[in-house]
Design an enzyme around this catalytic site. Sequence first.
Site, mmCIF file in Angstrom:
data_model
loop_
_atom_site.group_PDB
_atom_site.id
_atom_site.type_symbol
_atom_site.label_atom_id
_atom_site.label_comp_id
_atom_site.label_asym_id
_atom_site.label_seq_id
_atom_site.Cartn_x
_atom_site.Cartn_y
_atom_site.Cartn_z
ATOM 1 N N ALA A 78 -10.302 -6.149 -1.668
ATOM 2 C CA ALA A 78 -9.295 -7.098 -1.184
ATOM 3 C C ALA A 78 -9.814 -7.926 -0.014
ATOM 4 O O ALA A 78 -9.298 -9.010 0.252
ATOM 5 C CB ALA A 78 -8.023 -6.360 -0.781
ATOM 6 N N TYR A 125 -10.889 2.503 5.452
ATOM 7 C CA TYR A 125 -9.801 2.195 4.529
ATOM 8 C C TYR A 125 -10.240 1.153 3.511
ATOM 9 O O TYR A 125 -10.707 0.067 3.862
ATOM 10 C CB TYR A 125 -8.604 1.685 5.325
ATOM 11 N N SER A 126 -10.080 1.480 2.227
ATOM 12 C CA SER A 126 -10.521 0.580 1.172
ATOM 13 C C SER A 126 -9.597 0.686 -0.028
ATOM 14 O O SER A 126 -9.412 1.763 -0.595
ATOM 15 C CB SER A 126 -11.955 0.917 0.747
ATOM 16 N N SER A 183 0.789 -1.238 0.000
ATOM 17 C CA SER A 183 0.000 0.000 0.000
ATOM 18 C C SER A 183 0.817 1.280 0.000
ATOM 19 O O SER A 183 0.239 2.372 -0.121
ATOM 20 C CB SER A 183 -0.956 0.005 1.188
#
Length: 396
Positions: A185, A216-217, A126
């Site tokens: 995910a 959070y994505s 990330s």
Amino acid sequence: MPTPRTLLAIPVSLAFLCLSTAASQAGPAPATNTLVRLLVTRGRAPAAALLAHAGTGFRRTWSGTDHARPGTDHARTETDLSQAGTDHSQAETHLARAESSYASGRTEYTQAGTGISRADHFRAGSITKTFIATVVLQLAAEHRLSLSDTVEQHLPGLVRGAGNDGRALTLRSLLTHTSGLYDFAAATGGTIPVSPTEAVLIALTHPPADRGRFSYSNTNYVLLGLVVRQVTGHSYATEAERRIIAPLRLTGTSFPGSRTTLPSPHGRAYATDGSDVTDLDPRVAGAAGELVTTLADLNRFYSALLGGALLPPHWLREMLNTRTAHGSYGMGVFPVKLPCGITVWGHNGRISGSYVRTAATVGGRRVLTFRVNTSGIADPGLEPALLAAEFCPRTS
């Protein structure tokens, strides 16, 4: 591709507990060395490495306006990192001077376990999001998009279903993880290669979380990758290469696309069950976590970014503004306030076989990156302890 704020839930006392093993020694290096070893013994990683840099950092003086003028020639803004009024050769000269200043600082490397070396390439997960956010904010500085644009304006008809509606979502909400879009995910487990459109369609089979709340994505940054292509006509990888990677001479950094192997040199990567996952299809993450890089390149990138070499002041302030996400996240970066009161900025990255964390001070003068060659760290207290050991002043 983890939720970054999880480390903030760790009590401050844990950091001091980890530091106590070297509390009698002056200076940051002994404590840092001890903690890197603990990543192997208590963190249960096969190997760990940390590269820290202290110096003047990358710095650029932005002349004229913070924004590119409407109608500015596209090729010119690409070559000079969207710095209005500066030609390519002058921008390169400024960057070379900044790089020389960065190189003149002090760099310290430490490692533990076997199978990791300083020059290794590895998957950064990330941390890719910081690169994508930087490209999007550069495009905003060039007036080629606005953060208040809706997703629908750039990707008409794509985000519809299960209560999701791209007409109600802005690019700002994607950058700050406040769109409410489901994380694709979570459905794929980060192990199934998917195209960007497939990733979005997976997310759209789920209802959204509360819009405006930080959630959070990875889907958010897959969509931003599609927006970059729509706006520029080029992939996010191509734009990141010519806007960030090439100008900063990040020679170990790449977007591998569908390439499953790592460039040389590299070590091995292991899942938490010990299986070898060195070869991996990066399409499990795409624009949310595809990046391959090195310790030195990540330090150089974050030093340049936070030093103002990649974004004009207004847009760097936008990146570091956490108000939209209620203090949890800026745009592609998030803050951590350490026990000594210092705040550092950066991101973490988890992908099968690799966990990475980079943090830097505002201005980019001090920066560190550490990594382990497995998917996570068994002892969650070690990460905040490492940050405190590196950035907090210590006395003998």
